[in-house]
Every structure is written in C-alpha cells, then in structure tokens.
Design a protein around this motif. Structure first.
Motif, PDB file in Angstrom:
ATOM      1  N   GLN A  40      43.844 -27.475   7.496  1.00 23.57           N
ATOM      2  CA  GLN A  40      43.018 -26.789   6.501  1.00 23.57           C
ATOM      3  C   GLN A  40      42.336 -25.564   7.122  1.00 23.57           C
ATOM      4  N   ASP A  41      41.826 -25.722   8.341  1.00 21.19           N
ATOM      5  CA  ASP A  41      41.188 -24.592   9.034  1.00 21.19           C
ATOM      6  C   ASP A  41      42.182 -23.462   9.266  1.00 21.19           C
ATOM      7  N   ALA A  42      43.390 -23.822   9.687  1.00 27.95           N
ATOM      8  CA  ALA A  42      44.419 -22.814   9.934  1.00 27.95           C
ATOM      9  C   ALA A  42      44.773 -22.078   8.643  1.00 27.95           C
ATOM     10  N   ALA A  43      44.868 -22.810   7.542  1.00 27.02           N
ATOM     11  CA  ALA A  43      45.177 -22.184   6.253  1.00 27.02           C
ATOM     12  C   ALA A  43      44.085 -21.212   5.830  1.00 27.02           C
ATOM     13  N   SER A  44      42.823 -21.590   6.099  1.00 28.80           N
ATOM     14  CA  SER A  44      41.707 -20.719   5.723  1.00 28.80           C
ATOM     15  C   SER A  44      41.707 -19.421   6.524  1.00 28.80           C
ATOM     16  N   ARG A  45      42.387 -19.437   7.678  1.00 34.31           N
ATOM     17  CA  ARG A  45      42.503 -18.223   8.507  1.00 34.31           C
ATOM     18  C   ARG A  45      43.762 -17.430   8.179  1.00 34.31           C
ATOM     19  N   GLY A  46      44.477 -17.861   7.150  1.00 33.41           N
ATOM     20  CA  GLY A  46      45.657 -17.119   6.721  1.00 33.41           C
ATOM     21  C   GLY A  46      46.961 -17.575   7.321  1.00 33.41           C
ATOM     22  N   GLY A  82      49.024 -32.577  13.175  1.00 36.50           N
ATOM     23  CA  GLY A  82      48.992 -33.661  12.211  1.00 36.50           C
ATOM     24  C   GLY A  82      47.629 -33.965  11.622  1.00 36.50           C
ATOM     25  N   ASP A  83      46.599 -33.239  12.040  1.00 36.40           N
ATOM     26  CA  ASP A  83      45.239 -33.490  11.557  1.00 36.40           C
ATOM     27  C   ASP A  83      44.941 -32.581  10.368  1.00 36.40           C
ATOM     28  N   ALA A 101      52.378 -25.984   4.040  1.00 35.07           N
ATOM     29  CA  ALA A 101      52.338 -27.433   4.244  1.00 35.07           C
ATOM     30  C   ALA A 101      51.378 -28.100   3.262  1.00 35.07           C
ATOM     31  N   LEU A 102      50.227 -27.489   3.056  1.00 35.58           N
ATOM     32  CA  LEU A 102      49.253 -28.036   2.115  1.00 35.58           C
ATOM     33  C   LEU A 102      49.793 -28.008   0.681  1.00 35.58           C
ATOM     34  N   ALA A 103      50.570 -26.977   0.377  1.00 37.82           N
ATOM     35  CA  ALA A 103      51.185 -26.908  -0.954  1.00 37.82           C
ATOM     36  C   ALA A 103      52.165 -28.063  -1.151  1.00 37.82           C
TER      37      ALA A 103
END
Length: 374
Positions: free
Chosen positions: A264-270, A258-259, A277-279
């Motif tokens: 964001q960090d996970a998305a940057s790692r692919g 939930g953070d 979720a960010l979309a």
C-alpha cells in the motif's frame, strides 16, 4: 477462577493465551519461537510447553487446553475431546495439511505430557464449514477418485468466521438466525464466507488454504492448467510448483513484497506494480462478494475482519466503491475512524450494514473448549 489454556502450535513456535472463562479476559499471552532451531534454548515442543507453563504459574485453575487444529477433514464438525483415536485421525489428516496438522499434533502431545489430568480439546479451522451443501463442496472431477483421496472443498478460518458472524448479530441487535452475512477475513491468509442464519453455506478456501482470494504469498484462484503448462514449459516439478503457489505468489509474487502495508505504501508513492497488484486483490474480493450475494439471495451485513480487513481504510473504501446498486456503501468518516471495537462503516440507514469487527480466534477456541468440558 476457571481458565482455558489456548494453544496454537506451529512447526517451530507455540502461541498461547490463558483466558478466564467467566470474564473472558486474557490473563497471560505469549509466543515461544525458534523451537528446534540451532542455538535455540527450546529443542522441542515438549520443552517449549514446560517453559511456557512455568510462566503461567498456578496450573490448578486450568480446566482445559484448547488447541487450534487446521484440518479436520470431513470427520470433525465441532470441537472434540482429544483421545488416542482423535490423535490418530489428526495424524491421518496431515495428508491434507502437511504444513499444519503435524505441528498442531506436536502441541497436543506436549500439552498432554505437561498437563496429563487436564482435558485437551481440538478446535478445527474446517469445522464451521462442514455445513456447506454438496453443490458447494464438490469439485467436478472423477467422483470415485475424489472420494478415495478426500478431494473436496473444506474451507478454513472457520473459527474466525463463526466468531465474527455471531458478533455481528450481537452488534446489530438482531437474531443470528435471521441474518445473511458475508465475512471478509483479510490477513496474510485471506478468505470469505457466506453465512446464512449462522450457517456457513459457501467459502473461498478449498481442499487446502490455497484457493480463493489473493493473499500475502499465496496465489488464490488459478487455472489448474497453469500448473501443467509450467511443468511442461518451465520444467517445474511438483515441489517447485507447491512452493511457487504457496510461498512465492500473491502480493509477494506480484510486487516482491508480501506485506499489504508495504504494498500500500509503495502504491501511494506511485509504484505501478504495487497499484496493479492491489487492483487484482480488490477485483478478486469484489468477485466473491457478488457471487455470495447471489448464493445468499440477499445481504444484511458485510463484515471486514483480521489484520488487513480491520486496519486498511483505503482498501475497504476502494474495494466497495461502485457497489451502491447492491445496497453497499461506506461513510467516509466512519471508515476513517481508528478503533479496536466493532463499528459501522456504512451510512446511517444503509440497506446493508457494512461493519468492521475485530476477530478473536483464541477466545472462540476458549468458548468452544469450555462448552465441551463443562
């Protein structure tokens, strides 16, 4: 020195600030946690209040205690001096905010016992949005049933939206009465407000803080029939549905975290789940921006605030990408700047000023409390 003691009382915590009303500087701040939990040195809120007042030292300079109260229903449209009747009304409104109002009330009662001769002032999250027109706050359900059970849009984060919209006018050197502003309060809880001339005319949260944007653990907008479907097909009862939507949804439900920083960090790692979720998160924000420009009939300023809004550079850039046709654009260098101060992130001469303005709900509570008692 005149000081306002600002209290934000939760079910097991008391967050506080001591603010000098002349300089608006914070003389002291802190947090007492784990109130009433096993092994805690703070068995109840009354004890917690005495503990934190011991830290404050001299109490002679405190001219009022300003309390954050989440739900004021349709009864309160401004800061209010706490009387026995007001206490009773806050208690009755707990039906609309069962997780918040009882805790807020505990803080008020503890402060009254600790400081019996000091005025107690309630500042309501919902008050700023009491200016919503009926078309904005009315749900299209049976009118008599809605009236009987106080079902309508109230909106929340009002203290933040009021403070930030006023700061935007000061920053832009323009009269507040002339500004059409959208404020994006993006934190673990998130909401957006359309503010016309300093007056809230539309906001995303509803009868409760659940409606609207995607949040850390809250779903935001969802088809009400989803709940009926999950009750019938998955066997979820009302308490389970409440827990699902408030505690196990949002970014947490979509990614397991939930953070926003971690997502964001996970998305940057692919991580595909995180990016998806960010979309969803950005899509919901953009939908409200478009709707609120229509409600306002134009836009002068778009403001990011709160933890995510103030600090997430990539989210701001990607959320507003492609909105240049609305006069909304971001300057890359300005957006990348790390600062705790109010700032432009739009290009020079942009039709719409895009701003980052740090919120300060405690200061706004202190201002409203001071204005009332002075």
């Amino acid at each position: 020195m005149n000081q306002i003691f600002v209290v934000n009382s939760g079910s097991s915590s008391i967050k506080y600030q001591l603010i000098d009303v002349e300089t608006e500087e914070v003389a002291l701040s802190g947090l007492i946690e784990r109130i009433g939990e096993p092994g805690s040195a703070t068995p109840d809120h009354e004890t917690g209040m005495r503990q934190l007042l011991d830290k404050v030292g001299s109490l002679q300079n405190i001219i009022a205690v300003g309390h954050r109260v989440v739900h004021g229903g349709s009864l309160f449209d401004s800061a209010t001096l706490v009387t026995d009747e007001v206490e009773s009304q806050i208690h009755e409104l707990s039906a609309l905010a069962p997780l918040h109002n009882p805790a807020n009330l505990q803080g008020i009662r503890a402060a009254k016992k600790a400081l019996p001769d000091v005025p107690q002032v309630a500042v309501f999250d919902t008050a700023f949005h009491q200016t919503l027109p009926s078309a904005a706050y009315t749900y299209a359900i049976d009118a008599e049933l809605a009236a009987k059970h106080q079902v309508r849009r109230y909106g929340f984060h009002g203290t933040s939206h009021k403070y930030v919209s006023e700061q935007a006018a000061i920053f832009l050197h323009r009269p507040l009465a002339q500004l059409k502003t959208i404020v994006l309060h993006l934190g673990n809880g998130a909401s957006v407000a359309a503010i016309d001339g300093g007056v809230s005319v539309e906001t995303s949260m509803g009868m409760t803080p659940l409606e609207g944007l995607v949040m850390g653990t809250r779903s935001g907008d969802v088809d009400p029939a989803v709940l009926i479907h999950l009750h019938r097909q998955a066997g979820l009862d009302f308490d389970e549905l409440d827990t699902l939507l408030n505690r196990h949804s949002g970014l947490l439900g979509l990614t397991g975290n939930g953070d926003m920083r971690d997502v964001q960090d996970a998305a940057s790692r692919g991580d595909a789940k995180a990016e998806a979720a960010l979309a969803v998160y950005r899509h919901r924000v953009r939908r409200y921006i478009g709707a609120y420009i229509a409600h306002l009939g134009g836009l002068d300023a778009l403001v990011f605030t709160a933890g995510v809004g103030e600090n997430n550079v990539l989210l701001r850039r990607r959320t507003l990408a492609g909105l240049e046709f609305l006069g909304i654009s971001i300057d890359h260098d300005r957006n990348e700047l790390v600062s705790k101060k109010a700032r432009f992130i739009s290009p020079e001469g942009s039709p719409v000023a895009v701003l980052v303005i740090p919120t300060n709900e405690e200061l706004e509570i202190a201002r409203q409390a001071h204005a009332l008692v002075s």
